[in-house]
Design an enzyme around this catalytic site. Sequence first.
Site, PDB file in Angstrom:
ATOM      1  CG  HIS A   1     -14.232  -0.492  -2.268  1.00  0.00           C
ATOM      2  ND1 HIS A   1     -14.169  -0.783  -3.615  1.00  0.00           N
ATOM      3  CD2 HIS A   1     -15.297  -1.182  -1.786  1.00  0.00           C
ATOM      4  CE1 HIS A   1     -15.158  -1.613  -3.929  1.00  0.00           C
ATOM      5  NE2 HIS A   1     -15.850  -1.858  -2.826  1.00  0.00           N
TER       6      HIS A   1
ATOM      7  CE1 TYR B   1      -4.190  -1.482  -0.307  1.00  0.00           C
ATOM      8  CE2 TYR B   1      -3.164  -3.145   1.093  1.00  0.00           C
ATOM      9  CZ  TYR B   1      -4.180  -2.749   0.233  1.00  0.00           C
ATOM     10  OH  TYR B   1      -5.189  -3.635  -0.085  1.00  0.00           O
TER      11      TYR B   1
ATOM     12  CG  ASN C   1     -16.648   0.463 -18.658  1.00  0.00           C
ATOM     13  OD1 ASN C   1     -15.481   0.856 -18.546  1.00  0.00           O
ATOM     14  ND2 ASN C   1     -17.091  -0.612 -18.038  1.00  0.00           N
TER      15      ASN C   1
ATOM     16  CD  GLN D   1     -16.835  -0.271  -7.885  1.00  0.00           C
ATOM     17  OE1 GLN D   1     -16.916   0.128  -9.048  1.00  0.00           O
ATOM     18  NE2 GLN D   1     -16.900  -1.548  -7.584  1.00  0.00           N
TER      19      GLN D   1
ATOM     20  CB  CYS E   1      -5.454   3.480  21.600  1.00  0.00           C
ATOM     21  SG  CYS E   1      -4.907   2.382  20.257  1.00  0.00           S
TER      22      CYS E   1
END
Length: 229
Positions: A106, A53, A198, A88, A136
């Site tokens: 997403h 990522y 598309n 998306q 935290c």
Amino acid sequence: MERIVILTGAGISAESGLGTFRDKGGLWTRYDLGDVATPEGFARDPTLVHDFYNARRANALDATPNAAHQALARLQAGWPGAVTLVTQNIDDLHERAGSRDVVHMHGEITRALCAACDHRWPAPRVMAPADPCPACGAPRARPDIVWFGEIPYHMERIANALWRADLFVSIGTSGEVYPAAGFVEEAKAAGAETLEINLEPSRVPGLFDRVIAGPASRAVPGWVADILP
């Protein structure tokens, strides 16, 4: 026609240099999705997932919105009714083109999520397994991405928009991954007109009332120019 709901997929960002699942030789083809796009994969090897990522985040941050992103921003700004933009995609190209209140079903590559307490915050360009949560302190930071086996975000908001839509438009998406693949049927059931933009028509004949074939960077600006008052 007052209310428009637009769903965008990987095809709209592909022309900005962001790869899709189906690109031959692309980033996704070098990884097993079970290793980098599932909670189980993250538990097994968080370093691998973060490396994957981090590469996608760098790709997204270095990309530039294209004419299709810009046209949808113009539509949102100029349309007299409501335009709900659902994507998306996990990049922020819609926002950088000027679109507002984009619904990221997403998740977002520019956001981080604590796997321990669910706190969210802006992600740095490079993330690592030892990154502490600002809330935290747990070293459980992960990308704020919906992985396989997880529930997409904002589904109630999307369903409400679909049931109120006068026009549903699908742009640059294969129409094969649920729940997004079912949006057109939900909109049709509510009485909306449906349009697909598309490279190629979807594989289910008659699913859309109208189809505009072609690259998003050309087809979307043309469609927006036609309907803006």
